[in-house]
Write a protein that holds these residues in place. Structure first.
Motif, PDB file in Angstrom:
ATOM      1  N   SER A  97      19.852 -36.271  30.067  1.00 28.31           N
ATOM      2  CA  SER A  97      18.631 -36.562  29.318  1.00 28.31           C
ATOM      3  C   SER A  97      18.631 -35.755  28.024  1.00 28.31           C
ATOM      4  CB  SER A  97      17.388 -36.235  30.145  1.00 28.31           C
ATOM      5  OG  SER A  97      17.301 -34.851  30.376  1.00 28.31           O
ATOM      6  N   LEU A  98      17.868 -36.238  27.090  1.00 30.37           N
ATOM      7  CA  LEU A  98      17.671 -35.559  25.818  1.00 30.37           C
ATOM      8  C   LEU A  98      16.242 -35.048  25.796  1.00 30.37           C
ATOM      9  CD1 LEU A  98      18.541 -34.855  22.898  1.00 30.37           C
ATOM     10  CD2 LEU A  98      17.688 -37.110  22.245  1.00 30.37           C
ATOM     11  N   ASN A  99      16.090 -33.764  25.590  1.00 32.39           N
ATOM     12  CA  ASN A  99      14.755 -33.155  25.530  1.00 32.39           C
ATOM     13  C   ASN A  99      14.614 -32.437  24.202  1.00 32.39           C
ATOM     14  OD1 ASN A  99      13.556 -33.186  28.527  1.00 32.39           O
ATOM     15  ND2 ASN A  99      15.776 -33.017  28.579  1.00 32.39           N
ATOM     16  N   PHE A 100      13.448 -32.547  23.603  1.00 32.35           N
ATOM     17  CA  PHE A 100      13.199 -31.880  22.325  1.00 32.35           C
ATOM     18  C   PHE A 100      11.723 -31.588  22.201  1.00 32.35           C
ATOM     19  CE2 PHE A 100      12.809 -36.381  21.622  1.00 32.35           C
ATOM     20  CZ  PHE A 100      11.696 -36.493  20.805  1.00 32.35           C
ATOM     21  N   THR A 101      11.401 -30.798  21.187  1.00 36.64           N
ATOM     22  CA  THR A 101      10.007 -30.504  20.891  1.00 36.64           C
ATOM     23  C   THR A 101       9.819 -30.491  19.379  1.00 36.64           C
ATOM     24  OG1 THR A 101       8.185 -28.994  21.393  1.00 36.64           O
ATOM     25  CG2 THR A 101      10.263 -27.978  20.856  1.00 36.64           C
ATOM     26  N   LEU A 102       8.637 -30.826  18.949  1.00 32.94           N
ATOM     27  CA  LEU A 102       8.271 -30.768  17.535  1.00 32.94           C
ATOM     28  C   LEU A 102       7.219 -29.687  17.362  1.00 32.94           C
ATOM     29  CD1 LEU A 102       7.874 -34.581  16.813  1.00 32.94           C
ATOM     30  CD2 LEU A 102       9.861 -33.147  16.339  1.00 32.94           C
ATOM     31  N   PHE A 103       7.273 -28.999  16.248  1.00 34.75           N
ATOM     32  CA  PHE A 103       6.296 -27.949  15.971  1.00 34.75           C
ATOM     33  C   PHE A 103       6.157 -27.798  14.474  1.00 34.75           C
ATOM     34  CE2 PHE A 103      10.440 -26.051  16.342  1.00 34.75           C
ATOM     35  CZ  PHE A 103      10.519 -25.231  15.235  1.00 34.75           C
ATOM     36  N   LYS A 104       5.072 -27.215  14.063  1.00 40.02           N
ATOM     37  CA  LYS A 104       4.840 -26.922  12.647  1.00 40.02           C
ATOM     38  C   LYS A 104       5.162 -25.452  12.399  1.00 40.02           C
ATOM     39  CE  LYS A 104       1.302 -30.327  11.696  1.00 40.02           C
ATOM     40  NZ  LYS A 104      -0.044 -30.573  11.180  1.00 40.02           N
TER      41      LYS A 104
ATOM     42  N   ILE B 159      23.101 -26.923  25.579  1.00 39.00           N
ATOM     43  CA  ILE B 159      24.052 -26.595  24.520  1.00 39.00           C
ATOM     44  C   ILE B 159      23.262 -26.238  23.275  1.00 39.00           C
ATOM     45  CG2 ILE B 159      25.963 -27.442  23.123  1.00 39.00           C
ATOM     46  CD1 ILE B 159      26.522 -29.412  25.469  1.00 39.00           C
ATOM     47  N   LEU B 160      23.519 -25.048  22.757  1.00 37.58           N
ATOM     48  CA  LEU B 160      22.793 -24.527  21.592  1.00 37.58           C
ATOM     49  C   LEU B 160      23.765 -24.256  20.449  1.00 37.58           C
ATOM     50  CD1 LEU B 160      20.697 -21.905  23.572  1.00 37.58           C
ATOM     51  CD2 LEU B 160      19.870 -24.075  22.687  1.00 37.58           C
ATOM     52  N   ASP B 161      23.242 -24.310  19.227  1.00 40.94           N
ATOM     53  CA  ASP B 161      24.066 -23.934  18.083  1.00 40.94           C
ATOM     54  C   ASP B 161      23.867 -22.439  17.798  1.00 40.94           C
ATOM     55  OD1 ASP B 161      21.652 -23.699  16.725  1.00 40.94           O
ATOM     56  OD2 ASP B 161      21.930 -25.504  15.534  1.00 40.94           O
ATOM     57  N   GLY B 162      24.304 -21.986  16.668  1.00 36.21           N
ATOM     58  CA  GLY B 162      24.266 -20.563  16.357  1.00 36.21           C
ATOM     59  C   GLY B 162      23.008 -20.080  15.658  1.00 36.21           C
ATOM     60  N   HIS B 163      21.917 -20.817  15.754  1.00 35.84           N
ATOM     61  CA  HIS B 163      20.673 -20.374  15.125  1.00 35.84           C
ATOM     62  C   HIS B 163      20.320 -18.979  15.642  1.00 35.84           C
ATOM     63  CE1 HIS B 163      16.454 -20.143  14.006  1.00 35.84           C
ATOM     64  NE2 HIS B 163      16.687 -21.164  13.174  1.00 35.84           N
TER      65      HIS B 163
ATOM     66  N   GLY C 268      17.605 -16.197  29.618  1.00 35.70           N
ATOM     67  CA  GLY C 268      18.668 -17.004  30.217  1.00 35.70           C
ATOM     68  C   GLY C 268      19.315 -16.316  31.409  1.00 35.70           C
ATOM     69  N   THR C 269      19.530 -15.019  31.304  1.00 36.08           N
ATOM     70  CA  THR C 269      20.100 -14.252  32.416  1.00 36.08           C
ATOM     71  C   THR C 269      19.164 -14.267  33.620  1.00 36.08           C
ATOM     72  OG1 THR C 269      21.318 -12.836  30.890  1.00 36.08           O
ATOM     73  CG2 THR C 269      20.945 -11.974  33.109  1.00 36.08           C
ATOM     74  N   ALA C 270      17.874 -14.112  33.362  1.00 35.13           N
ATOM     75  CA  ALA C 270      16.890 -14.093  34.448  1.00 35.13           C
ATOM     76  C   ALA C 270      16.765 -15.454  35.138  1.00 35.13           C
ATOM     77  CB  ALA C 270      15.527 -13.659  33.911  1.00 35.13           C
ATOM     78  N   HIS C 271      17.156 -16.526  34.453  1.00 34.95           N
ATOM     79  CA  HIS C 271      17.029 -17.880  35.007  1.00 34.95           C
ATOM     80  C   HIS C 271      18.392 -18.547  35.188  1.00 34.95           C
ATOM     81  CE1 HIS C 271      13.042 -17.030  33.340  1.00 34.95           C
ATOM     82  NE2 HIS C 271      12.608 -17.782  34.329  1.00 34.95           N
ATOM     83  N   ALA C 272      19.438 -17.758  35.314  1.00 39.40           N
ATOM     84  CA  ALA C 272      20.800 -18.298  35.393  1.00 39.40           C
ATOM     85  C   ALA C 272      21.025 -19.191  36.606  1.00 39.40           C
ATOM     86  CB  ALA C 272      21.811 -17.152  35.384  1.00 39.40           C
ATOM     87  N   ASP C 273      20.202 -19.047  37.627  1.00 36.02           N
ATOM     88  CA  ASP C 273      20.333 -19.913  38.796  1.00 36.02           C
ATOM     89  C   ASP C 273      19.884 -21.345  38.500  1.00 36.02           C
ATOM     90  OD1 ASP C 273      17.703 -18.858  38.529  1.00 36.02           O
ATOM     91  OD2 ASP C 273      17.250 -19.469  40.584  1.00 36.02           O
ATOM     92  N   ARG C 274      19.093 -21.539  37.449  1.00 36.10           N
ATOM     93  CA  ARG C 274      18.556 -22.870  37.109  1.00 36.10           C
ATOM     94  C   ARG C 274      19.024 -23.397  35.754  1.00 36.10           C
ATOM     95  NH1 ARG C 274      13.302 -24.263  37.964  1.00 36.10           N
ATOM     96  NH2 ARG C 274      14.129 -26.304  37.417  1.00 36.10           N
ATOM     97  N   LEU C 275      19.634 -22.514  34.958  1.00 34.94           N
ATOM     98  CA  LEU C 275      19.943 -22.886  33.577  1.00 34.94           C
ATOM     99  C   LEU C 275      21.261 -22.267  33.137  1.00 34.94           C
ATOM    100  CD1 LEU C 275      18.632 -24.137  30.895  1.00 34.94           C
ATOM    101  CD2 LEU C 275      17.973 -21.798  30.397  1.00 34.94           C
ATOM    102  N   GLU C 276      22.123 -23.089  32.549  1.00 34.63           N
ATOM    103  CA  GLU C 276      23.363 -22.601  31.939  1.00 34.63           C
ATOM    104  C   GLU C 276      23.232 -22.775  30.429  1.00 34.63           C
ATOM    105  OE1 GLU C 276      27.113 -24.232  33.228  1.00 34.63           O
ATOM    106  OE2 GLU C 276      26.370 -24.395  35.279  1.00 34.63           O
ATOM    107  N   LEU C 277      23.364 -21.691  29.688  1.00 35.85           N
ATOM    108  CA  LEU C 277      23.336 -21.757  28.231  1.00 35.85           C
ATOM    109  C   LEU C 277      24.773 -21.736  27.715  1.00 35.85           C
ATOM    110  CD1 LEU C 277      20.479 -19.228  27.386  1.00 35.85           C
ATOM    111  CD2 LEU C 277      20.335 -21.713  27.528  1.00 35.85           C
TER     112      LEU C 277
END
Length: 85
Positions: free
Chosen positions: A7-14, A40-44, A56-65
């Motif tokens: 899936s593709l997930n995103f958010t918009l913000f001002k 997958i993240l870029d180098g921002h 990310g470390t605290a949620h490594a069981d549910r999320l891979e960065l």
């Protein structure tokens, strides 16, 4: 990996993108998806911030960065065009 579950997930913000926006987005991802998430993240700078790394470390069981490699002139397709002679 089951390709039917991609899936593709995103958010918009001002305003300016800051760590708080990314952490809110990550929290929402975990609430919306029960299976493990590969992100997958870029180098921002926000993506590479200590707060995001700690989260990310605290949620490594549910999320891979995973981070894209930095662009360099050698790997950039825009700068590797050949010049007609």
């Amino acid at each position: 990996m089951d390709m039917r579950k991609l899936s593709l997930n995103f958010t918009l913000f001002k305003g300016r993108f800051a760590t708080e926006q990314l952490l809110e987005f990550l929290e929402r991802l975990l609430r919306q998806h029960q299976e493990k998430i590969v992100l997958i993240l870029d180098g921002h700078p926000v993506h590479r911030s200590k707060a995001v790394g700690d989260w990310g470390t605290a949620h490594a069981d549910r999320l891979e960065l995973h981070f894209l490699p930095p662009r360099t002139p050698r790997t950039s397709t825009r700068t590797s065009r050949s010049t007609p002679t």
